[in-house]
Design a protein around this motif. Structure first.
Motif, PDB file in Angstrom:
ATOM      1  N   PHE A  71       1.016  -1.311  -0.021  1.00 15.42           N
ATOM      2  CA  PHE A  71       0.189  -0.019  -0.116  1.00 15.42           C
ATOM      3  C   PHE A  71       0.927   1.375  -0.058  1.00 15.42           C
ATOM      4  O   PHE A  71       0.295   2.398   0.049  1.00 15.42           O
ATOM      5  N   GLY A  72       2.222   1.295   0.046  1.00 19.35           N
ATOM      6  CA  GLY A  72       3.049   2.406  -0.052  1.00 19.35           C
ATOM      7  C   GLY A  72       2.956   3.035  -1.433  1.00 19.35           C
ATOM      8  O   GLY A  72       2.657   2.490  -2.441  1.00 19.35           O
ATOM      9  N   LEU A  73       3.654   4.204  -1.593  1.00 20.96           N
ATOM     10  CA  LEU A  73       3.759   5.069  -2.704  1.00 20.96           C
ATOM     11  C   LEU A  73       5.238   4.893  -3.114  1.00 20.96           C
ATOM     12  O   LEU A  73       6.102   5.103  -2.198  1.00 20.96           O
ATOM     13  N   ASP A  74       5.603   5.050  -4.223  1.00 19.15           N
ATOM     14  CA  ASP A  74       7.157   5.353  -4.590  1.00 19.15           C
ATOM     15  C   ASP A  74       7.737   6.605  -3.895  1.00 19.15           C
ATOM     16  O   ASP A  74       8.893   6.554  -3.775  1.00 19.15           O
ATOM     17  N   SER A  75       6.764   7.453  -3.656  1.00 16.62           N
ATOM     18  CA  SER A  75       7.373   8.659  -3.217  1.00 16.62           C
ATOM     19  C   SER A  75       7.249   8.755  -1.934  1.00 16.62           C
ATOM     20  O   SER A  75       7.758   9.858  -1.152  1.00 16.62           O
ATOM     21  N   ASP A  76       7.183   7.578  -1.117  1.00 13.68           N
ATOM     22  CA  ASP A  76       7.084   7.538   0.451  1.00 13.68           C
ATOM     23  C   ASP A  76       8.611   7.611   0.836  1.00 13.68           C
ATOM     24  O   ASP A  76       8.637   7.381   2.298  1.00 13.68           O
ATOM     25  N   ALA A  77       9.734   7.473   0.165  1.00 10.45           N
ATOM     26  CA  ALA A  77      10.970   7.940   0.423  1.00 10.45           C
ATOM     27  C   ALA A  77      11.307   6.629   1.377  1.00 10.45           C
ATOM     28  O   ALA A  77      12.041   6.925   2.329  1.00 10.45           O
ATOM     29  N   ILE A  78      11.123   5.420   0.862  1.00 11.85           N
ATOM     30  CA  ILE A  78      11.562   4.243   1.866  1.00 11.85           C
ATOM     31  C   ILE A  78      13.224   4.439   1.559  1.00 11.85           C
ATOM     32  O   ILE A  78      13.499   4.606   0.662  1.00 11.85           O
ATOM     33  N   HIS A  79      13.958   3.968   2.732  1.00  5.89           N
ATOM     34  CA  HIS A  79      15.296   3.801   2.689  1.00  5.89           C
ATOM     35  C   HIS A  79      16.039   5.019   2.690  1.00  5.89           C
ATOM     36  O   HIS A  79      17.004   5.485   2.690  1.00  5.89           O
ATOM     37  N   SER A  80      15.327   6.305   2.409  1.00  4.39           N
ATOM     38  CA  SER A  80      15.669   7.781   2.406  1.00  4.39           C
ATOM     39  C   SER A  80      15.234   8.532   3.416  1.00  4.39           C
ATOM     40  O   SER A  80      14.689   8.083   4.329  1.00  4.39           O
ATOM     41  N   PRO A  81      15.996   9.673   3.677  1.00  3.12           N
ATOM     42  CA  PRO A  81      15.433  10.657   4.639  1.00  3.12           C
ATOM     43  C   PRO A  81      14.008  10.889   4.426  1.00  3.12           C
ATOM     44  O   PRO A  81      13.584  11.077   3.372  1.00  3.12           O
TER      45      PRO A  81
END
Ligand code: BES
Ligand code: MN
Ligand code: MN
Length: 460
Positions: free
Chosen positions: A421-431
């Motif tokens: 249910f995440g979005l690509d823009s959710d910045a996983i692994h990122s700040p």
């Protein structure tokens, strides 16, 4: 059940915030106490919702939390997998609020708010939806499937010890389907179910030249500079069509039919929109494939980090003794990650010029995975998304990896449905990683409806 979710929003969020506050960074031994604390937090949570046989299993690495709710031996069994470990939050200075002090803020894509914290989307927020969905079903006396939970603490470092756990507990884990929320949807208006993951092979290389760092004036021009050489070697790993230049790399890759490619590209993000979302002015990748294909059905090779010599303030005139790089390859079905690691290892050492010594180390890896979009479990998921999002979700293949998924198939003979249910823009692994509150609540609803449909369908 939707109303119950809406009434309990605050309670759910307070619980998730508590979970997100624990810095369960699996890669760094300094956080081992936080890993343990998180495992206990999940153990308690699974007990509170009414699961049985809740237990923390120690492994050679971080512990696995197991729980089950068996309602009837003849009912279908669903295994829920998730991970409670998170990626390191670095670089810290780029976070607008500290990674382990969750805050809720609105964003253009999340007008009803998103929760910002490391692990919000990957995967604590998504894993926790399953605990809440099962809680709701138990409370309403509406659970019609047996449920088993396997929540691990080493996904972000390759799930090295989970294979042993699954092998040791093969009978206990026997299930009809595995469901995982650790991937994403295209958007709230265009939900999707993931039917494929790429594999991964992660390498580290070290070049050693002279036995010590040298004055670049006294020695410059007389020795092979390990950093110069490493750059040349890395540059030669792609040809001018951006194909990976390792002999045998594509040998086992199965080409996808033109019809299938056309079908998948219908759901592609427009090229300009893709470029704008990450502030680039041109997409780059393997010739002959679209951006969507390049990031899902094609194998790749990328340098993740490169270092050596002097990188501090100011200038220092030096020829380094050593140069290092971390290099990963994303793989597609039928490529074997151990074979590919071996191909890389042999080829990389073979292209080293005289004057440097090359060491190659394999970090971790996993194979790619695909699941059919016509199974009963897929249909149950499809109906659930449709009920909640109002449109039929499309099937998509993702570029990321979850190494344990093909392992589940190999050891348990059980397929997985990737209900992300995440979005690509959710910045996983990122700040500034975040997870939309709507995604979270709709996820809980979708998962609970999945159980309803899955229990009614005959199992394939
Ligand atoms: N949840 C991700 C994988 C993912 C994210 C798949 C989005 C598809 C869409 C997972 O936690 C992850 O980060 N996996 C790692 C592999 C692991 C061995 C470090 C990855 O893909 O880099
Ligand atoms: Mn994940
Ligand atoms: Mn991850």
């Amino acid at each position: 059940m939707k109303n119950q979710i809406l009434n309990q929003k605050k309670e759910y969020l307070d619980q998730l915030i508590e979970l997100l506050k624990i810095p369960s960074i699996s890669a760094d031994p300094k956080y081992d106490h936080a890993i343990k604390k998180t495992a206990h937090w999940i153990e308690r949570s699974l007990n509170e919702i009414g699961c049985d046989h809740v237990k923390i299993f120690e492994t050679a690495g971080h512990p696995v939390v197991y729980a089950e709710k068996i309602i009837n031996k003849n009912a279908p069994t669903v295994l829920v997998y998730g991970h409670y470990d998170v990626q390191p939050p670095d670089p810290l200075e780029l976070w607008k609020s500290p990674p382990f002090e969750p805050v809720i803020k609105e964003t253009p894509l999340h007008p009803n708010g998103a929760i910002f914290a490391r692990g919000a989307c990957d995967d604590k927020g998504q894993m926790f939806m399953h605990i809440k969905a099962v809680e709701l079903l138990i409370k309403n006396n509406a659970l019609n499937c047996n449920v088993k939970f396997v929540i691990e603490g080493e996904e972000e470092i390759g799930s090295d010890n989970l294979e042993q756990f699954i092998t040791d507990h093969k009978n206990k884990l026997k299930s009809d389907i595995i469901i995982i929320s650790d991937t994403g949807i295209h958007s709230m208006d265009k939900p999707a179910i993931t039917t494929g993951l790429r594999g991964l092979s992660y390498m580290e290389v070290t070049l050693t030249g002279p036995n010590r760092d040298l004055h670049s004036g006294l020695y410059g021009g007389t020795v092979g500079n390990p950093i110069n050489i490493l750059c040349e070697m890395i540059a030669s790993l792609h040809d001018e069509d951006k194909k990976v230049n390792i002999p045998g790399f594509y040998d086992k890759v199965i080409e996808i039919s033109e019809a299938e490619r056309q079908k998948m590209n219908i759901n592609a993000t427009p090229e300009k929109e893709f470029q704008k979302s990450i502030a680039i002015n041109a997409s780059v990748g393997e010739k002959g494939y679209t951006t969507l294909e390049r990031k899902s059905i094609r194998p790749t090779l990328d340098v993740n980090g490169i270092w050596g010599g002097y990188t501090g303030e100011g200038a220092k005139t030096v020829i380094p003794s050593k140069a290092h790089a971390k290099i990963s390859m994303r793989l597609v079905p039928n490529q074997n990650w151990e074979e590919i690691s071996e191909l890389f290892n042999n080829y990389f050492r073979s292209i080293a010029p005289e004057g440097v010594d090359v060491q190659v180390k394999t970090h971790h890896g996993g194979d790619a995975y695909i699941t059919p979009d016509g199974s009963k479990a897929y249909k149950a998921a499809e109906m659930a998304y449709q009920e909640v999002f109002g449109v039929i979700p499309h099937a998509k293949r993702d570029g990321g990896s979850i190494p344990i998924v093909p392992m589940f198939e190999k050891i348990l003979g059980c397929k997985t449905i990737l209900m992300g249910f995440g979005l690509d823009s959710d910045a996983i692994h990122s700040p500034n990683e975040h997870y939309g509150l709507d995604n979270f609540f709709k996820g809980i609803e979708t998962i609970s409806i999945f159980y309803k449909h899955f229990s009614k369908l005959e199992i394939t």
